[in-house]
Scaffold this motif. Structure first.
Motif, PDB file in Angstrom:
ATOM      1  N   ALA A   1       0.828  -1.206   0.000  1.00  0.00           N
ATOM      2  CA  ALA A   1       0.000   0.000   0.000  1.00  0.00           C
ATOM      3  C   ALA A   1       0.862   1.255   0.000  1.00  0.00           C
ATOM      4  O   ALA A   1       0.518   2.258  -0.643  1.00  0.00           O
ATOM      5  CB  ALA A   1      -0.923  -0.012   1.213  1.00  0.00           C
ATOM      6  N   SER A   2       1.987   1.216   0.727  1.00  0.00           N
ATOM      7  CA  SER A   2       2.868   2.383   0.798  1.00  0.00           C
ATOM      8  C   SER A   2       3.435   2.731  -0.570  1.00  0.00           C
ATOM      9  O   SER A   2       3.446   3.900  -0.987  1.00  0.00           O
ATOM     10  CB  SER A   2       4.002   2.108   1.792  1.00  0.00           C
ATOM     11  N   LEU A   3       3.905   1.723  -1.282  1.00  0.00           N
ATOM     12  CA  LEU A   3       4.456   1.956  -2.615  1.00  0.00           C
ATOM     13  C   LEU A   3       3.357   2.319  -3.618  1.00  0.00           C
ATOM     14  O   LEU A   3       3.550   3.161  -4.495  1.00  0.00           O
ATOM     15  CB  LEU A   3       5.221   0.722  -3.084  1.00  0.00           C
ATOM     16  N   ALA A   4       2.184   1.705  -3.469  1.00  0.00           N
ATOM     17  CA  ALA A   4       1.059   2.041  -4.344  1.00  0.00           C
ATOM     18  C   ALA A   4       0.630   3.487  -4.145  1.00  0.00           C
ATOM     19  O   ALA A   4       0.373   4.219  -5.112  1.00  0.00           O
ATOM     20  CB  ALA A   4      -0.112   1.098  -4.069  1.00  0.00           C
TER      21      ALA A   4
ATOM     22  N   THR B   1      -2.889   1.150  -7.843  1.00  0.00           N
ATOM     23  CA  THR B   1      -3.641   0.253  -6.974  1.00  0.00           C
ATOM     24  C   THR B   1      -2.666  -0.732  -6.337  1.00  0.00           C
ATOM     25  O   THR B   1      -1.516  -0.876  -6.790  1.00  0.00           O
ATOM     26  CB  THR B   1      -4.702  -0.538  -7.763  1.00  0.00           C
ATOM     27  N   ALA B   2      -3.132  -1.416  -5.302  1.00  0.00           N
ATOM     28  CA  ALA B   2      -2.280  -2.393  -4.624  1.00  0.00           C
ATOM     29  C   ALA B   2      -1.836  -3.489  -5.593  1.00  0.00           C
ATOM     30  O   ALA B   2      -0.677  -3.926  -5.568  1.00  0.00           O
ATOM     31  CB  ALA B   2      -3.023  -3.002  -3.440  1.00  0.00           C
ATOM     32  N   LEU B   3      -2.741  -3.936  -6.454  1.00  0.00           N
ATOM     33  CA  LEU B   3      -2.412  -4.997  -7.402  1.00  0.00           C
ATOM     34  C   LEU B   3      -1.377  -4.536  -8.419  1.00  0.00           C
ATOM     35  O   LEU B   3      -0.426  -5.264  -8.731  1.00  0.00           O
ATOM     36  CB  LEU B   3      -3.674  -5.477  -8.114  1.00  0.00           C
ATOM     37  N   GLN B   4      -1.532  -3.314  -8.926  1.00  0.00           N
ATOM     38  CA  GLN B   4      -0.567  -2.779  -9.896  1.00  0.00           C
ATOM     39  C   GLN B   4       0.825  -2.672  -9.272  1.00  0.00           C
ATOM     40  O   GLN B   4       1.825  -3.052  -9.890  1.00  0.00           O
ATOM     41  CB  GLN B   4      -1.030  -1.404 -10.386  1.00  0.00           C
TER      42      GLN B   4
END
Length: 531
Positions: A158-161, A167-170
């Motif tokens: 989540a931090s990097l997203a 998004t978290a998946l991306q």
């Protein structure tokens, strides 16, 4: 040199005073004079400032502050210097008649010693700088001696997203591309191991609740335990409890391992068979939101014996070899000038990742592991036949970091759970337990204010962004396009029980997925008497 330093008395005059954990080693693993705290002390101090408040015991608040001087001396006749700085005396000038006597034994200071006194908390930060750094991670990849496996936490994801507006998946898929371009064998998701932790924690709580209310006897534990149950996923909180409160608090802490350590156990004790790599040839790295996790990975409790090892030195290996924080991964990306947004989105490794057939991530509610949310629902259903749907109705009490949720049955409150984040709230919990005035059945305890999404290892706010705005954004990104599912319905975890662990709280699960805690203060005192 795993969590161990060896220093001779003739190398250092008087006391080693390592305050705020700013202790340096030279390349021989011995304490060295750094010219008034310059050089590597600056790097250590930078890491020191990122550990949770629970690991800095001088001031009882949520802010990192210099700690007390260490009580350990290398000389029986001299007292430690009581100042808030690193003070290492220069080595005396060598003389030709200066020889080491046969009776001069090296003073050995282990990681457990450093966690045991009432002064600084993590002198082993220097060890972690060397062994749990991006440099060591990249060196391992270049050497090719081990198969490197990375496990990514949902908070770091989540931090990097959030940082890259993805998004978290991306973010997960791009990180997979990046890590595999470096030579990483597989990239997994600790949401999977968190579900296993939650299942064990659910069964542990229900068993203890029934025992406390005279409904059954818990035969799985050698020592009698009672409510409340305090969550154990935060290593800063666990370390603080071990050092400061010992036997008065430790019996209440859940014995279930954290998702980080559960993932390590899964990979090195079971999944290695599917990966086709011997556990002693695996270098397991986790990406976490918290510097305290580096300390957790270094605990001797998380070493285990490898069957059929080639030599004695390989008999004991760690479940987790190194921990990188979200911020360290970003630093690595930037130092290598990686165009993160331009990276392809690679397919995810499904062996140990919460990814359904529709290519959707799934997990539980709660940015700090979802312990209250998951265990409360399970206990309500299992103990009282009440199915809770939708959001839990939390009530904010002392502050936004202390909230409670209750369940009523037949006109009375039968379950009372709480979230207690930050050191101030931890102090309140501990004080009330000690005085016998604590009314809660379960508490999700986290050392960081606002919980794990606000961990010290997370990426810092951008220039135009406030800390509050960042937290709000992280909470939004954390579950954006992530489905909420019951851990008991996780097919990956079901497979792990069927193939390996048998069932929750089985003898094998208790042996592998649970741990023990130690009264650190008592362990040091006896050693000091001999020095």
């Amino acid at each position: 040199m795993r969590g161990r330093m060896i220093c001779r008395e003739d190398n250092v005059k008087g006391a080693i005073v390592f305050v705020g954990s700013e202790l340096c080693f030279d390349n021989r693993g011995c304490v060295s004079d750094t010219g008034g705290g310059q050089g590597c002390c600056e790097e250590v101090g930078a890491m020191s400032s990122n550990f949770s408040g629970a690991l800095k015991l001088a001031n009882l608040n949520d802010f990192i502050a210099p700690s007390q001087a260490c009580v350990v001396t290398l000389s029986k006749n001299e007292k430690p210097v009581q100042k808030g700085l690193v003070q290492l005396q220069r080595k005396p000038a060598a003389r030709f008649d200066q020889t080491l006597k046969d009776t001069d034994e090296p003073v050995r200071v282990t990681l457990h010693d450093c966690l045991a006194c009432s002064g600084c908390i993590t002198s082993a930060e220097t060890v972690m700088l060397e062994q749990q750094s991006t440099t060591e991670f990249l060196n391992r990849l270049k050497s090719g001696d081990s198969a490197v496996i990375v496990s990514l936490s949902p908070q770091s994801r989540a931090s990097l997203a959030s940082h890259y507006n993805l998004t978290a998946l991306q973010a997960f898929k791009k990180l997979t591309t990046y890590f595999k371009s470096l030579g990483v064998k597989a990239v997994f998701d600790t949401s999977c191991s968190r579900d296993l932790s939650l299942i064990e924690a659910c069964e542990e709580f229900v068993s203890l609740y029934r025992e406390s209310h005279g409904l059954q006897k818990d035969t799985s534990s050698k020592k009698p335990r009672s409510l409340p149950v305090l969550a154990s996923a935060c290593p800063g909180w666990v370390c603080y409890a071990e050092k400061t409160h010992g036997s008065k608090i430790l019996p209440f802490i859940s014995t279930v391992k954290s998702p980080q350590q559960v993932m390590g156990a899964i990979i090195k004790r079971h999944a290695w068979k599917m990966l086709g790599i011997r556990p002693d040839n695996i270098y397991h790295v986790t990406v976490m939101p918290c510097y305290d996790k580096k300390l957790e990975a270094s605990r001797d409790d998380f070493l285990f014996a490898v069957d059929g090892a080639q030599s004695e030195s390989q008999l004991q290996i760690a479940e987790v070899d190194a921990v990188l924080t979200s911020g360290e991964v970003l630093d690595m990306l930037e130092s290598q000038q990686v165009e993160f947004m331009s990276l392809e989105e690679a397919p995810l490794d499904k062996l140990l990742t919460n990814l359904d057939e529709g290519d959707h991530l799934y997990g539980v509610l709660g940015g700090s592991g979802g312990y209250v949310d998951t265990i409360f629902r399970y206990a309500a259903r299992t103990l009282f036949g009440k199915e809770i749907t939708g959001q839990l109705d939390y009530r904010t009490l002392r502050n936004t970091d202390f909230r409670e949720v209750t369940l009523e049955h037949d006109g009375k409150v039968v379950l009372r759970f709480a979230l207690a984040y930050g050191f101030r709230n931890i102090q309140t919990v501990v004080r009330k337990i000690k005085t016998g005035k604590f009314e809660y059945d379960f508490v999700e305890v986290m050392a960081c204010p606002a919980g794990c999404l606000n961990g010290g290892g997370q990426i810092k706010p951008k220039k135009e962004q406030s800390a509050k705005e960042l937290i709000q954004n992280l909470e939004s990104v954390y579950l954006k396009e992530v489905d909420v599912k019951d851990p008991f319905n996780n097919p990956v975890v079901k497979g792990l029980y069927d193939e390996w662990l048998q069932h929750p709280r089985s003898a094998r699960a208790l042996d592998i997925m649970h741990t023990t805690y130690h009264n650190r203060e008592m362990s040091l005192g006896s050693k000091l008497n001999d020095w």
